[in-house]
Design an enzyme around this catalytic site. Structure first.
Site, PDB file in Angstrom:
ATOM      1  CD  GLU A 269      67.692  72.450 -33.459  1.00  0.00           C
ATOM      2  OE1 GLU A 269      67.362  71.671 -32.661  1.00  0.00           O
ATOM      3  OE2 GLU A 269      69.051  73.085 -33.402  1.00  0.00           O
ATOM      4  CE  LYS A 345      68.289  68.375 -30.603  1.00  0.00           C
ATOM      5  NZ  LYS A 345      68.668  69.832 -30.617  1.00  0.00           N
ATOM      6  CB  CYS A 379      70.931  70.458 -33.620  1.00  0.00           C
ATOM      7  SG  CYS A 379      72.003  71.697 -32.704  1.00  0.00           S
TER       8      CYS A 379
END
Length: 532
Positions: A269, A345, A379
Site C-alpha cells: 500500500e 480502499k 490494509c
C-alpha cells in the site's frame, strides 16, 4: 467487463455484464422468448439469475440497443473430464440452473442460454452475443465452448426422422432450424445428439451437442494447478525523481518475472508515496494532492512492466483524484496486456482521514484470470470480515492485501485478520507491506512490515496456516506456489468446511456496494440463437 460496442449491419449494439437491477428485465424477456418453457416450468427465476452473477458475473452478458436490453447470454466454466464430449443433461451441467458447479479451473466455457427479443430478430443481436462469448473464451484461455442446442423444429419431423437424421438434414440444408442452423453459421460443429437434455416439447427433449474450439488456446500443464505469487517487501528510501523510483520498482518486477517465473506480483500500500521524498517538503494534505498528479506516469510504468513480463501486477496503492475532487486510496491491478482496473480502499483509517483527507470507495471487484479468481482488499479493509466474505462468495480464491503499517501493533492487526480471512473463507491471502523510512515525508516516516501468505488451517496446507513468511523489516521478496486444487479439496472434505457449514438460515448478508445497487440506466427489455 466494461461495456463494449459492437457494430452490426443494422447499427450499434452494446454488450456488458448485467447487474442485480437487470434481473427483472431478463426474466421478462426469457418468458417472452420461451412461453413453452414457462409452461414446462423451465423459465429462469430470480434466485437462479442472482446465483449466476454471484458465481461467474464475467460469463453473463446482456445486449443493449437504445438503452433497452434486447438479448441475454448465460455461461459457466466446466470441467468435462477425460471425455469432453460426453452426453449430459442441461440440469446436470448447470446444477439445476444455479451454476453452483462453475469451475474456474475448468477448460470449457459452457453456453447455458442465448435469447433475443423477437422484435429484434435480424438485427445481428445473436451474432454479437456469440462473438462476446468467443472473446471471453479467448481472454480466459479456455479450450472450447460447448453447448446443447435446441432442436427447435424437431417435433414437426419426429414421426419420420430420428433426432440424428433430423440434425443431419439441418446440416445439409434440407431442413431449416433457426437455432441449430444459426449455431452452425457461428462456427460450431455438431458432435452428437443428447436425449432427455431438457424439458422442451418442440425439441422432444433432444438437443445437439455443439462445440467451438478456441484457435488461440495455449495448453496448460493440467497436472500442475499451482500459481506462483511474489510478495514484494519494499523498502522506502529517498529517491531523487520518478526515474529513480521506477528503477527500483522495475528491479523487483523483472526479478519476480524473469528469475522466478511469478504469475502475480504484489506491491505494498502507498507504494508511490516514496516519490514525495524527491520533492520540496510540504504539508501532508498538500503532498498527497501533489502525489496524485503522478497518476499517469504511475499507470504507464506499471502497465509497461506487466506487459513486458506477461504477468498480473497488483501495483500497491496510489492516491487517485476523483471527478468530484475527492481522493481515493486505490490499488491498481494490471493485466498481462497492460490494461488495468482500480480497487478503492473502502475503510479509511483515522490517520488517513486526519493527515490526508482520503475518502472511502464503495465498490469491490472480482478479477477472473486463467489461473485463479482474485480480489484485493487494502490494509484496513481486511480487518472487516464482510468485505472478504463478499469476495469469497463470488469465487475469489486468492485475496491480495497490500498494506502500510508503522509499528508492530498495526502489522499484527493486518496479518492476524488476514489469517482469519483465509481460514473462515477457505482461500489464500497474500500480504505485502513497506519497510524502511522516509524522514522528510509527514505521516510516512517509519514503517514495519513482514510479507506473508496465509492459508486455511487444514491437512492440505502448510503448518500453522502460513504458506510463507519473510523476515521482518528487511527489503526482500517472498515467492511461493499456491495449489488452487487444495482449496477445493479442503472445501469438500476438510476437517472443517466453514464455507458450506454457514447458517444462512440464521444470518443474511446484504451488500450495498455501488456495483451491486447502482442503476445503469437500462430499461426493461430477449430468438436468433438459443441454447437450453
Amino acid at each position: 467487463m466494461q461495456p463494449k460496442e459492437y457494430e452490426t449491419n443494422k447499427g450499434t449494439v452494446w454488450v456488458r455484464n448485467p447487474g442485480i437491477e437487470d434481473i427483472p428485465a431478463m426474466i421478462k424477456l426469457h418468458r417472452l422468448c420461451f412461453p413453452q418453457m414457462v409452461a414446462a416450468d423451465g423459465a429462469w427465476e430470480e434466485g437462479e439469475l442472482k446465483s449466476h452473477l454471484d458465481v461467474f458475473e464475467e460469463g453473463q452478458f446482456v445486449a443493449v440497443v437504445d438503452g433497452k436490453i434486447v438479448g441475454v447470454a448465460s455461461s459457466l466454466i466446466v470441467s468435462m473430464g477425460r471425455d469432453p464430449l460426453r452426453k449430459h443433461t442441461y440440469y446436470g451441467i448447470t446444477d439445476d440452473g444455479y451454476f453452483y458447479n462453475h469451475d474456474p479451473q475448468g477448460d470449457t466455457l459452457y453456453g447455458a442460454e442465448v435469447y433475443v427479443d423477437p422484435e429484434c430478430r435480424g438485427l445481428g443481436i445473436g451474432k454479437v452475443l456469440y462473438e462476446a462469448r468467443r472473446d471471453l473464451c479467448r481472454r480466459l484461455n479456455l479450450r472450447r465452448i460447448l453447448a446443447g442446442g435446441r432442436l427447435s423444429n424437431y417435433a414437426s419431423h419426429a414421426e419420420r426422422l430420428t433426432p440424428e437424421e433430423y440434425v443431419w438434414q439441418v446440416q445439409e440444408g434440407k431442413i431449416g432450424d433457426p437455432v441449430l442452423g444459426f449455431q452452425i453459421s457461428q462456427g460450431f460443429a455438431v458432435r452428437g445428439v443428447m436425449p432427455n437434455y431438457i424439458r422442451d416439447p418442440l425439441s422432444k427433449d433432444f438437443a445437439s451437442l455443439i462445440e467451438w474450439l478456441n484457435p488461440d488456446y495455449q495448453p496448460q500443464d493440467s497436472d500442475d494447478p499451482k500459481v506462483r505469487v511474489a510478495c514484494v517487501q519494499y523498502k522506502m528510501r529517498k529517491v531523487a525523481d520518478f526515474d529513480e523510483f521506477a528503477a527500483q520498482v522495475r528491479y523487483f518486477v523483472e526479478t519476480a518475472g524473469e528469475d522466478y517465473g511469478a504469475e502475480f506480483v504484489l506491491f505494498p500500500e502507498f507504494l508511490s508515496v516514496q516519490l514525495l521524498s524527491g520533492l520540496p517538503p510540504m504539508g501532508s494534505r498538500e503532498g498527497i494532492r501533489k502525489l496524485s498528479e503522478f497518476t499517469a506516469q504511475y499507470v504507464d510504468l506499471m502497465a509497461t512492466l506487466a506487459r513486458e513480463q506477461g504477468l498480473y501486477l497488483i501495483a500497491g496503492s496510489h492516491p487517485v483524484e476523483q471527478e468530484d475532487g475527492r481522493l481515493h486510496n486505490s490499488a491498481m491491478i494490471f493485466k498481462p496486456d497492460g490494461s488495468h482496473v482500480e480497487q478503492p480502499k473502502l475503510h479509511i483509517t483515522p490517520s488517513e482521514k486526519t493527515w490526508w483527507g482520503i475518502s472511502g470507495g464503495d465498490s469491490l471487484m472480482v478479477i477472473q484470470t486463467p489461473k485463479a479468481r482474485i480480489g484485493v482488499l487494502i490494509c484496513y479493509d481486511v480487518e472487516f470480515p464482510e468485505a472478504a466474505r463478499y469476495l469469497a462468495d463470488r469465487g475469489v480464491e486468492i485475496l491480495f492485501v497490500p498494506y502500510c503499517t508503522d509499528n508492530r501493533q498495526g502489522y499484527l492487526r493486518v496479518s492476524t485478520c488476514a489469517a482469519a480471512r483465509a481460514i473462515e473463507n477457505q482461500i489464500y491471502v497474500a500480504t505485502a507491506g513497506v519497510v524502511g523510512n522516509l524522514p522528510d515525508v509527514p505521516a510516512m516516516d517509519i514503517h514495519y512490515g513482514r510479507a506473508a501468505v496465509f492459508t486455511p488451517s487444514d491437512f492440505e496446507f502448510s503448518r500453522d496456516g502460513i504458506q510463507g513468511q519473510a523476515d521482518p523489516n528487511v527489503e526482500t521478496m517472498l515467492v511461493t506456489d499456491l495449489d488452487i486444487s487444495d482449496l477445493y479439496r479442503s472445501r469438500e472434505s476438510g476437517a472443517v468446511t466453514p464455507m458450506s457449514d454457514r447458517r444462512k438460515d440464521l444470518f443474511e448478508f446484504r451488500p450495498k456496494l455501488s456495483n451491486e445497487i447502482i442503476a445503469r440506466g437500462v430499461e426493461e427489455g430477449t430468438i436468433e440463437g438459443e441454447e437450453g
